[in-house]
Design a protein around this motif. Structure first.
Motif, PDB file in Angstrom:
ATOM      1  N   UNK A   1       0.837  -1.203   0.000  1.00 31.67           N
ATOM      2  CA  UNK A   1       0.000   0.000   0.000  1.00 31.67           C
ATOM      3  C   UNK A   1       0.869   1.250   0.000  1.00 31.67           C
ATOM      4  N   UNK A   2       1.933   1.225   0.763  1.00 31.71           N
ATOM      5  CA  UNK A   2       2.847   2.362   0.812  1.00 31.71           C
ATOM      6  C   UNK A   2       3.457   2.607  -0.560  1.00 31.71           C
ATOM      7  N   UNK A   3       3.823   1.544  -1.248  1.00 32.04           N
ATOM      8  CA  UNK A   3       4.395   1.688  -2.590  1.00 32.04           C
ATOM      9  C   UNK A   3       3.363   2.240  -3.569  1.00 32.04           C
ATOM     10  N   UNK A   4       2.106   1.851  -3.451  1.00 30.50           N
ATOM     11  CA  UNK A   4       1.051   2.387  -4.309  1.00 30.50           C
ATOM     12  C   UNK A   4       0.880   3.890  -4.086  1.00 30.50           C
ATOM     13  N   UNK A   5       0.965   4.312  -2.847  1.00 29.77           N
ATOM     14  CA  UNK A   5       0.843   5.733  -2.529  1.00 29.77           C
ATOM     15  C   UNK A   5       2.022   6.495  -3.121  1.00 29.77           C
ATOM     16  N   UNK A   6       3.215   5.963  -2.956  1.00 22.17           N
ATOM     17  CA  UNK A   6       4.407   6.611  -3.535  1.00 22.17           C
ATOM     18  C   UNK A   6       4.262   6.749  -5.057  1.00 22.17           C
ATOM     19  N   UNK A   7       3.804   5.695  -5.698  1.00 25.60           N
ATOM     20  CA  UNK A   7       3.639   5.708  -7.155  1.00 25.60           C
ATOM     21  C   UNK A   7       2.616   6.764  -7.573  1.00 25.60           C
ATOM     22  N   UNK A   8       1.503   6.835  -6.859  1.00 24.88           N
ATOM     23  CA  UNK A   8       0.458   7.812  -7.178  1.00 24.88           C
ATOM     24  C   UNK A   8       0.981   9.245  -7.019  1.00 24.88           C
ATOM     25  N   UNK A   9       1.666   9.518  -5.912  1.00 29.10           N
ATOM     26  CA  UNK A   9       2.158  10.867  -5.656  1.00 29.10           C
ATOM     27  C   UNK A   9       3.238  11.296  -6.651  1.00 29.10           C
TER      28      UNK A   9
ATOM     29  N   UNK B   1      -4.128  11.850 -12.096  1.00 28.21           N
ATOM     30  CA  UNK B   1      -5.304  12.714 -12.106  1.00 28.21           C
ATOM     31  C   UNK B   1      -4.978  14.131 -12.560  1.00 28.21           C
ATOM     32  N   UNK B   2      -3.855  14.311 -13.195  1.00 29.21           N
ATOM     33  CA  UNK B   2      -3.416  15.649 -13.582  1.00 29.21           C
ATOM     34  C   UNK B   2      -4.422  16.344 -14.502  1.00 29.21           C
ATOM     35  N   UNK B   3      -4.960  15.657 -15.486  1.00 29.98           N
ATOM     36  CA  UNK B   3      -5.900  16.275 -16.433  1.00 29.98           C
ATOM     37  C   UNK B   3      -7.157  16.766 -15.713  1.00 29.98           C
ATOM     38  N   UNK B   4      -7.652  15.990 -14.761  1.00 26.46           N
ATOM     39  CA  UNK B   4      -8.843  16.393 -14.012  1.00 26.46           C
ATOM     40  C   UNK B   4      -8.563  17.622 -13.144  1.00 26.46           C
ATOM     41  N   UNK B   5      -7.418  17.650 -12.511  1.00 28.42           N
ATOM     42  CA  UNK B   5      -7.043  18.793 -11.668  1.00 28.42           C
ATOM     43  C   UNK B   5      -6.903  20.048 -12.516  1.00 28.42           C
ATOM     44  N   UNK B   6      -6.251  19.942 -13.652  1.00 25.05           N
ATOM     45  CA  UNK B   6      -6.085  21.094 -14.540  1.00 25.05           C
ATOM     46  C   UNK B   6      -7.444  21.587 -15.027  1.00 25.05           C
ATOM     47  N   UNK B   7      -8.338  20.683 -15.383  1.00 28.51           N
ATOM     48  CA  UNK B   7      -9.677  21.067 -15.837  1.00 28.51           C
ATOM     49  C   UNK B   7     -10.431  21.817 -14.740  1.00 28.51           C
TER      50      UNK B   7
END
Length: 88
Positions: free
Chosen positions: A23-31, A36-42
């Motif tokens: 789970x920690x590795x999944x969080x690191x990968x996501x961060x 979700x960059x396109x959604x944040x920019x929109x």
């Protein structure tokens, strides 16, 4: 569940509860990714015409409050909006 520290994307360390190192590795990968960059920019582009350029942002009547503000500031803005609406 254990608590582990994880270095984010320049915003400091976050205290994260993780059940496993997976789970920690999944969080690191996501961060470190752009999932979700396109959604944040929109969302940013949608908010900017309304005068919202930072978070947190709150719109009270026609007043825009950007950034973290002390409670006294919100009290003044709420009182001004209520007075303008004739509710005081």
């Amino acid at each position: 569940m254990t608590s582990r520290r994880l270095k984010g994307d320049g915003h400091g360390d976050a205290e994260l509860p993780c059940r496993s190192s997976h789970a920690l590795e999944q969080v690191r990968e996501y961060l470190s990714g752009t999932a979700d960059e396109a959604e944040v920019v929109a969302q940013e582009l949608q908010a900017q015409p309304d005068g919202i350029h930072s978070v947190p942002s709150v719109v009270i009547g026609k007043h825009r409050v950007s950034g973290g503000q002390p409670p006294e500031y919100f009290t003044r803005v709420l009182q001004a909006a209520a007075a303008k609406a004739g509710n005081v």
